[in-house]
Write a protein that holds these residues in place. Sequence first.
Motif, PDB file in Angstrom:
ATOM      1  N   PRO A 125      -5.807   6.757   3.996  1.00 52.06           N
ATOM      2  CA  PRO A 125      -6.763   5.002   3.036  1.00 52.06           C
ATOM      3  C   PRO A 125      -7.962   5.405   3.871  1.00 52.06           C
ATOM      4  O   PRO A 125      -8.875   5.834   4.259  1.00 52.06           O
ATOM      5  N   LEU A 153       0.696  -1.594   0.021  1.00 51.92           N
ATOM      6  CA  LEU A 153      -0.038  -0.178  -0.078  1.00 51.92           C
ATOM      7  C   LEU A 153       0.311   1.225  -0.523  1.00 51.92           C
ATOM      8  O   LEU A 153       0.536   2.602  -1.279  1.00 51.92           O
ATOM      9  N   TYR A 154       2.246   1.154   0.717  1.00 53.32           N
ATOM     10  CA  TYR A 154       2.800   2.215   0.915  1.00 53.32           C
ATOM     11  C   TYR A 154       3.966   2.913  -0.269  1.00 53.32           C
ATOM     12  O   TYR A 154       4.955   3.463   0.569  1.00 53.32           O
TER      13      TYR A 154
END
Length: 84
Positions: free
Chosen positions: A76, A65-66
């Motif tokens: 998010p 995600l990062y």
Amino acid sequence: MTQMYATAAVELAAELAAELPAEPGPDPETAVRALLAMAHLTPAEDEVAGLVDGFRAARAAVRLLYAVPGARYDEPAVLFSARA
């Protein structure tokens, strides 16, 4: 069918995360065993192995995600409001 997609997602996350630099913190097995001990749970060794694999996959997915450029500056979207 859902299990097949989940397995494929876990494998893809692990594959992509392998390309990222090493992360700080305890290794997955140490972390899982510590969390189980804190919860006073004593699962069988095969269950622990499954939890360790799941922990690795979850950690890899969060890292991905990062890994997206600019994503670390956003939060998010955990809630969706249909009324805009």
